[in-house]
Design a protein around this motif. Structure first.
Motif, mmCIF file in Angstrom:
data_model
loop_
_atom_site.group_PDB
_atom_site.id
_atom_site.type_symbol
_atom_site.label_atom_id
_atom_site.label_comp_id
_atom_site.label_asym_id
_atom_site.label_seq_id
_atom_site.Cartn_x
_atom_site.Cartn_y
_atom_site.Cartn_z
ATOM 1 N N SER A 158 36.792 35.629 45.941
ATOM 2 C CA SER A 158 38.022 36.392 45.556
ATOM 3 C C SER A 158 38.735 35.435 44.669
ATOM 4 O O SER A 158 39.828 35.944 44.082
ATOM 5 C CB SER A 158 38.771 37.051 46.829
ATOM 6 O OG SER A 158 37.756 37.864 47.217
ATOM 7 N N LYS A 159 38.679 34.144 44.548
ATOM 8 C CA LYS A 159 39.687 33.391 43.899
ATOM 9 C C LYS A 159 39.174 33.083 42.272
ATOM 10 O O LYS A 159 37.874 32.489 42.420
ATOM 11 C CB LYS A 159 39.976 32.060 44.757
ATOM 12 C CG LYS A 159 40.678 32.601 46.162
ATOM 13 C CD LYS A 159 40.836 31.236 47.066
ATOM 14 C CE LYS A 159 41.773 31.725 48.313
ATOM 15 N NZ LYS A 159 41.141 32.794 49.016
ATOM 16 N N THR A 168 29.899 44.757 46.957
ATOM 17 C CA THR A 168 30.983 44.164 45.723
ATOM 18 C C THR A 168 32.087 43.472 46.329
ATOM 19 O O THR A 168 32.335 43.743 47.629
ATOM 20 C CB THR A 168 31.360 45.535 45.255
ATOM 21 O OG1 THR A 168 30.057 46.203 44.784
ATOM 22 C CG2 THR A 168 32.097 45.268 43.890
ATOM 23 N N GLY A 169 32.522 42.707 45.575
ATOM 24 C CA GLY A 169 33.925 42.076 45.924
ATOM 25 C C GLY A 169 34.927 41.827 44.658
ATOM 26 O O GLY A 169 34.280 42.060 43.547
ATOM 27 N N ILE A 170 35.950 41.198 44.817
ATOM 28 C CA ILE A 170 37.040 41.428 43.911
ATOM 29 C C ILE A 170 37.457 40.124 43.443
ATOM 30 O O ILE A 170 37.616 39.191 44.796
ATOM 31 C CB ILE A 170 38.193 42.115 44.333
ATOM 32 C CG1 ILE A 170 37.640 43.840 44.709
ATOM 33 C CG2 ILE A 170 39.251 42.450 42.988
ATOM 34 C CD1 ILE A 170 36.934 44.464 43.435
ATOM 35 N N VAL A 171 37.751 39.728 42.437
ATOM 36 C CA VAL A 171 38.283 38.429 42.172
ATOM 37 C C VAL A 171 39.787 38.463 41.678
ATOM 38 O O VAL A 171 40.020 39.830 40.965
ATOM 39 C CB VAL A 171 37.531 37.935 40.832
ATOM 40 C CG1 VAL A 171 38.168 36.419 40.436
ATOM 41 C CG2 VAL A 171 36.046 37.668 41.224
ATOM 42 N N ARG A 172 40.637 37.738 41.905
ATOM 43 C CA ARG A 172 42.009 37.832 41.763
ATOM 44 C C ARG A 172 42.594 36.293 41.084
ATOM 45 O O ARG A 172 41.984 35.466 41.350
ATOM 46 C CB ARG A 172 42.761 37.964 42.898
ATOM 47 C CG ARG A 172 42.366 39.098 43.601
ATOM 48 C CD ARG A 172 43.425 39.506 45.046
ATOM 49 N NE ARG A 172 44.571 40.745 44.897
ATOM 50 C CZ ARG A 172 45.315 40.875 45.414
ATOM 51 N NH1 ARG A 172 45.530 40.043 46.506
ATOM 52 N NH2 ARG A 172 45.898 42.044 45.147
ATOM 53 N N SER A 218 44.257 41.751 40.593
ATOM 54 C CA SER A 218 42.855 41.931 40.524
ATOM 55 C C SER A 218 42.374 42.105 39.080
ATOM 56 O O SER A 218 43.044 42.731 38.583
ATOM 57 C CB SER A 218 42.491 42.963 41.297
ATOM 58 O OG SER A 218 42.736 42.978 42.851
ATOM 59 N N ILE A 219 41.473 40.854 38.790
ATOM 60 C CA ILE A 219 41.341 41.014 37.434
ATOM 61 C C ILE A 219 39.690 41.288 37.078
ATOM 62 O O ILE A 219 39.212 41.471 35.793
ATOM 63 C CB ILE A 219 41.537 39.609 36.738
ATOM 64 C CG1 ILE A 219 40.788 38.602 37.424
ATOM 65 C CG2 ILE A 219 43.018 39.433 36.720
ATOM 66 C CD1 ILE A 219 40.663 36.969 36.760
ATOM 67 N N LEU A 272 32.276 39.580 36.736
ATOM 68 C CA LEU A 272 32.375 37.948 36.591
ATOM 69 C C LEU A 272 31.050 37.141 37.015
ATOM 70 O O LEU A 272 30.857 36.046 36.708
ATOM 71 C CB LEU A 272 33.617 37.203 37.059
ATOM 72 C CG LEU A 272 34.881 37.963 36.668
ATOM 73 C CD1 LEU A 272 36.137 37.479 37.527
ATOM 74 C CD2 LEU A 272 35.022 38.279 35.162
ATOM 75 N N ARG A 273 30.609 37.922 38.100
ATOM 76 C CA ARG A 273 29.370 37.105 38.640
ATOM 77 C C ARG A 273 28.426 38.040 39.263
ATOM 78 O O ARG A 273 28.825 38.954 39.909
ATOM 79 C CB ARG A 273 29.608 35.970 39.527
ATOM 80 C CG ARG A 273 28.445 35.196 40.073
ATOM 81 C CD ARG A 273 28.945 33.808 40.676
ATOM 82 N NE ARG A 273 29.578 33.088 39.694
ATOM 83 C CZ ARG A 273 30.427 32.040 39.862
ATOM 84 N NH1 ARG A 273 30.694 31.519 40.999
ATOM 85 N NH2 ARG A 273 31.059 31.219 38.839
ATOM 86 N N ILE A 274 26.851 37.723 39.362
ATOM 87 C CA ILE A 274 26.038 38.412 40.025
ATOM 88 C C ILE A 274 25.110 37.797 40.819
ATOM 89 O O ILE A 274 24.675 36.618 40.553
ATOM 90 C CB ILE A 274 24.929 39.181 39.064
ATOM 91 C CG1 ILE A 274 26.020 40.429 38.405
ATOM 92 C CG2 ILE A 274 24.108 40.099 40.201
ATOM 93 C CD1 ILE A 274 25.257 41.077 37.107
#
Length: 371
Positions: A74-75, A162-166, A171-172, A148-150
């Motif tokens: 997430s980072k 699914t996950g979130i990137v911040r 959250s972007i 951003l990534r798979i």
């Protein structure tokens, strides 16, 4: 003179008494005023505390908040080369961070599976690249900016997570983890299998068509799955619903869910319109389709849910509305469901994303896409 003198004296005394009375009254009023203000202040504090106490209690507990906040996935620091538009550089085999993330999710959900890296990544990657490169504007712009990534794996415990990137607390974008083994069907077979996974095997089954025969490929099944998962990422980055990072999540102030969802798992339609909805569990084979199809699909066609999967919970309501909008409205592709008894159709319906009851949801979806 004497009478006049007495009169003046009386007037003076009366005036003096008035001043004393007024003074006492003023003191009483001052004290009362202070007491009133104190009481008012106490009432204000109680109301204030009650308000914030209630505010803190609003929403369902979110068991995934700590996992999302703590995982390195997430980072933004975990991602490099995002300026590249090459999808190949964004597709990776399962690594330690992704493994730990899935194991934590599975622990919370009560799944015993633990994923492993895929052995034939190049073969699966070629199908995945076909699915990604077939996306058209304006969808491709969103994907390039926010997917951003798979990660690819085996034995995930489901088709995808699914996950979130911040970045700097905002959250972007996000990432998706796919199970290659469960995604080994062409588009129509995959979505039909998914729909039937809710029901016990019997004399009645479901067939769904989302691609014409020439386009009925594994790549287009992956394409549809990725769009659904990407819907979860958009929900977070576009502030469609409550944040996945919040310890408690409430949907009451979000327009997309208004009048449809009370909470993540409770709908306003449960009590009278769609009473069987809370029993629906995909991949569970828990309901008899033979006995219950008339309580499900004819009613579903009249609700604001575009698909049965969209009716399972509030988060999937948005994600499946998003993929339905892209697939049916933007790309003009088919989405037709048939209920078959002895291989003969007894009921038909289409994806409901174009319903009048979903007009405001379509308007929200329209605003997501870049002009």
């Amino acid at each position: 003179m004497k009478c006049k003198s007495i009169s003046l004296s009386f007037s003076f005394r009366f005036f003096a008494m008035q001043r004393k009375i007024l003074f006492v009254l003023a003191q009483v009023l001052h004290i009362q005023s202070r007491m009133f203000l104190c009481r008012l202040f106490v009432v204000f504090i109680l109301v204030f505390e009650t308000f914030y106490s209630c505010k803190e209690e609003v929403g369902d507990p979110n068991p995934y908040a700590d996992v999302l906040s703590s995982t390195p996935l997430s980072k933004i620091e975990n991602y490099v080369g995002l300026e590249s538009e090459d999808w190949d550089s964004r597709i990776l085999n399962l690594d330690k961070h992704a493994l730990d993330y899935v194991n934590e999710l599975n622990r919370i959900d009560g799944f015993t599976e633990s994923p492993s890296p895929i052995k034939n990544l190049d073969v699966f990657k070629s199908i995945l690249l076909e699915a990604l490169n077939s996306q058209t504007d304006p969808v491709v712009s969103l994907l390039k900016n926010k997917l951003l990534r798979i990660y690819v794996c085996e034995n995930l415990g489901g088709s995808a997570v699914t996950g979130i990137v911040r970045k700097d607390g905002k959250s972007i974008g996000g990432f998706v983890i796919l199970d290659a083994n469960t995604l080994n069907r062409n588009a129509n077979d995959w979505i039909s299998y998914k729909e039937n996974s809710t029901f016990q095997k019997g004399n009645i089954n479901i067939r769904i068509k989302i691609e014409e025969e020439k386009q009925n490929t594994k790549a287009n099944a992956l394409r549809y799955i990725l769009l659904h998962e990407f819907g979860h990422i958009l929900s977070e980055t576009e502030n469609i619903g409550p944040s996945f990072f919040s310890p408690k999540r409430s949907y009451s102030n979000y327009e997309f869910y208004k009048g449809i969802w009370k909470s993540e798992k409770v709908s306003y339609l449960d009590d009278s319109v769609f009473t069987i909805r809370p029993q629906i569990r995909f991949y569970s084979e828990s309901i008899s389709l033979d006995e219950n199809w008339e309580k499900i699909y004819p009613i579903l066609s009249k609700t604001p849910f575009p698909t049965l999967y969209a009716a399972t919970n509030a988060d999937d309501f948005f994600a499946d509305s998003f993929v339905s909008y892209v697939h049916v409205v933007l790309e003009k592709k088919p989405w037709k469901l048939e209920i078959l008894k002895d291989n003969k159709p007894v009921f038909k319906m289409e994806n409901g994303i174009a319903k009048d009851s979903l007009r405001s949801q379509r308007q929200i979806l329209e605003r997501i896409f870049p002009n």
